[in-house]
Motif scaffolding. Structure first.
Motif, PDB file in Angstrom:
ATOM      1  N   VAL A 156       0.857  -1.240   0.464  1.00  0.00           N
ATOM      2  CA  VAL A 156      -0.300  -0.228   0.162  1.00  0.00           C
ATOM      3  C   VAL A 156       0.916   1.292  -0.114  1.00  0.00           C
ATOM      4  CG1 VAL A 156      -1.768   1.905   1.164  1.00  0.00           C
ATOM      5  CG2 VAL A 156      -1.835  -0.834   0.971  1.00  0.00           C
ATOM      6  N   THR A 157       1.473   1.305   0.477  1.00  0.00           N
ATOM      7  CA  THR A 157       2.446   2.411   0.545  1.00  0.00           C
ATOM      8  C   THR A 157       3.063   2.245  -0.898  1.00  0.00           C
ATOM      9  OG1 THR A 157       3.075   1.989   3.161  1.00  0.00           O
ATOM     10  CG2 THR A 157       4.859   3.752   1.775  1.00  0.00           C
ATOM     11  N   LEU A 158       3.995   1.431  -1.796  1.00  0.00           N
ATOM     12  CA  LEU A 158       4.059   1.269  -3.041  1.00  0.00           C
ATOM     13  C   LEU A 158       3.827   2.181  -3.248  1.00  0.00           C
ATOM     14  CD1 LEU A 158       6.632   0.964  -5.143  1.00  0.00           C
ATOM     15  CD2 LEU A 158       5.839  -1.202  -4.862  1.00  0.00           C
ATOM     16  N   MET A 159       2.159   1.814  -3.634  1.00  0.00           N
ATOM     17  CA  MET A 159       0.896   2.339  -4.500  1.00  0.00           C
ATOM     18  C   MET A 159       1.360   3.196  -4.344  1.00  0.00           C
ATOM     19  SD  MET A 159      -1.821  -1.100  -4.463  1.00  0.00           S
ATOM     20  CE  MET A 159      -3.006   0.138  -5.694  1.00  0.00           C
ATOM     21  N   ALA A 160       0.379   4.312  -3.038  1.00  0.00           N
ATOM     22  CA  ALA A 160      -0.042   5.166  -2.706  1.00  0.00           C
ATOM     23  C   ALA A 160       1.147   6.387  -3.432  1.00  0.00           C
ATOM     24  CB  ALA A 160       0.153   6.015  -1.169  1.00  0.00           C
TER      25      ALA A 160
END
Length: 456
Positions: A156-160
């Motif tokens: 999720v950190t990478l996606m955001a």
């Protein structure tokens, strides 16, 4: 039984097709300039890609009702177990193995040190859950919930981060408003300066070559004074008619650096001129319109992320159903919300899936070509496989909210008792930070470009 066998066979056939596509992408795009020496890397990348695509396939199956619920549950469970096994155990171990193999001192004990690297990864991977509200004492140490919760945080950190940068960079790239006004006269003037600089470099190098030739004829090259006093004498005194070679060499270095900057600026001006010409075409005007649309979307997304963070708000209804309900209530018409929300959700989720896969593959290809080499290519491919797997697993966590509640049941059961609201809030926080940082970075880059051009 015949229908169940056919549908299971269809799912297996699609997995084989996904594996084949991942294999071809590996050979034709990533490793087309390298010799494939480790087929295990190719297999691991293709398996990761196949099971990631299979998860998106199962989301479509949930909406369309393909397979019965028990069969879909089995396939979800199997896919999550395999992808977690690959991401947590297999890929990190092979990354450590190939890193250690590139170190000559550790080559004989590479298996032992690979295990040490993997255990180090597991320690930090497990400690990742301490500062986040994702732990659950009800489940075992190696349960799906414990593993997927930590994979979800990273993904999720990478996606955001990617979404925040993409939401800002897309309108900046597409809109002709941000293009510099470049004329042919600007390009010709800069090219003239570049040619003059190259002529000066050639002239000074000729002087250095002539000076070396004169020194060689006089025997000064072979009879150079040695020692400290000899060095002082060679600097403070020079023969009549000789050149100060060290000073000329400094001038040549400075001119070569200037020529590199002028060349890059000239290439940038040519690219900008081509973009200006392209923006006047029909396709360019279409992308310019998309740029304005995405700029509005970017502002709206930043505003909504801020609202969600400030008021600690998470949507309970999927966006499609909520949007249809608002429209129907506003217009006061009779409308089958449940029927149309199913079909529109299917189209929306399909678009999200296709664009996610396409965008990530393009990004991975650019990243690989930017930093890869013959020695590091295997490690980089495995890192890309790790990023891809975590990205797609996290996409499932977030796409779940875009689906009507009746289609989330099996996904929720398989994922377990995760704090889904936390992942959406975490995505909003990282997205907001990434978007604002990207705006600041692009603003400074856009502001600095004309100043740099004026200085040159």
């Amino acid at each position: 039984r015949f229908f169940l066998a056919n549908t299971c066979g269809l799912s297996f056939l699609l997995q084989v097709l996904f594996f084949g596509f991942g294999w071809l992408f590996f050979m034709r795009r990533l490793f087309k300039d390298y010799e494939v020496r480790q087929y295990v890397v190719q297999v691991v990348f293709s398996v990761t890609f196949a099971f990631c695509c299979t998860m998106f396939e199962l989301i479509i199956f949930e909406i369309l009702g393909v397979l019965n619920s028990s069969s879909r549950y089995f396939h979800w469970k199997l896919n999550l177990c395999v992808i977690l096994l690959v991401l947590v155990f297999m890929v990190p171990f092979y990354i450590g193995y190939f890193v250690v193999s590139n170190i000559r001192l550790l080559h004989r004990q590479r298996l032992l040190f690979s295990c040490v690297v993997w255990l180090t990864f597991m320690y930090f991977f497990w400690k990742l859950g301490d500062p986040f509200p994702i732990l659950s004492p009800k489940h075992g140490i190696l349960s799906i919930e414990q593993l997927i919760s930590r994979v979800g945080v990273i993904g999720v950190t990478l996606m955001a981060l990617l979404s925040g940068f993409g939401a800002v960079n897309c309108p900046y790239t597409y809109m002709s408003y941000f293009l510099r006004n470049v004329t042919d006269a600007d390009i010709l003037a800069l090219e003239r300066r570049l040619l003059q600089t190259i002529d000066m470099i050639i002239s000074k190098k000729k002087r250095m070559a002539m000076a070396h030739r004169i020194m060689f004829q006089r025997g000064e090259v072979h009879n150079k004074p040695t020692g400290f006093w000899g060095m002082i004498k060679s600097v403070t005194s020079s023969a009549p008619g000789s050149e100060n070679l060290s000073l000329i060499q400094q001038e040549v270095d400075a001119l070569e650096e200037l020529s590199r900057q002028l060349f890059l600026e000239t290439a940038d001006l040519h690219a900008t001129k081509e973009r200006i010409e392209y923006s006047k075409t029909f396709q360019g005007k279409y992308f310019n319109f998309l740029g304005y649309f995405f700029s509005i979307y970017c502002v709206w997304k930043i505003f909504m992320a801020t609202i969600n963070i400030v008021f600690d708000r998470v949507g309970k209804t999927d966006p499609v159903t909520r949007g249809i309900e608002i429209t129907v209530n506003y217009l006061g018409i009779q409308f089958d919300v449940k029927f149309w929300s199913q079909h529109i959700s299917f189209i929306l989720v399909g678009i999200i899936i296709v664009t996610s896969i396409r965008g990530l593959l393009i990004t991975l290809t650019k990243f690989f070509y930017a930093i890869s080499s013959s020695k590091s290519s295997n490690v980089i491919v495995l890192l890309l496989a790790q990023i891809m797997g975590m990205y797609f697993v996290s996409s499932v966590l977030l796409i779940r909210m875009s689906m009507p509640p009746e289609y989330r049941t099996i996904i929720t059961e398989v994922l377990g008792e995760l704090q889904f609201n936390f992942y959406h809030r975490w995505f909003d926080v990282i997205f907001l930070v990434s978007a604002l940082s990207s705006i600041l970075f692009l603003y400074l880059a856009h502001k600095q470009a004309p100043e740099k051009h004026m200085a040159l």
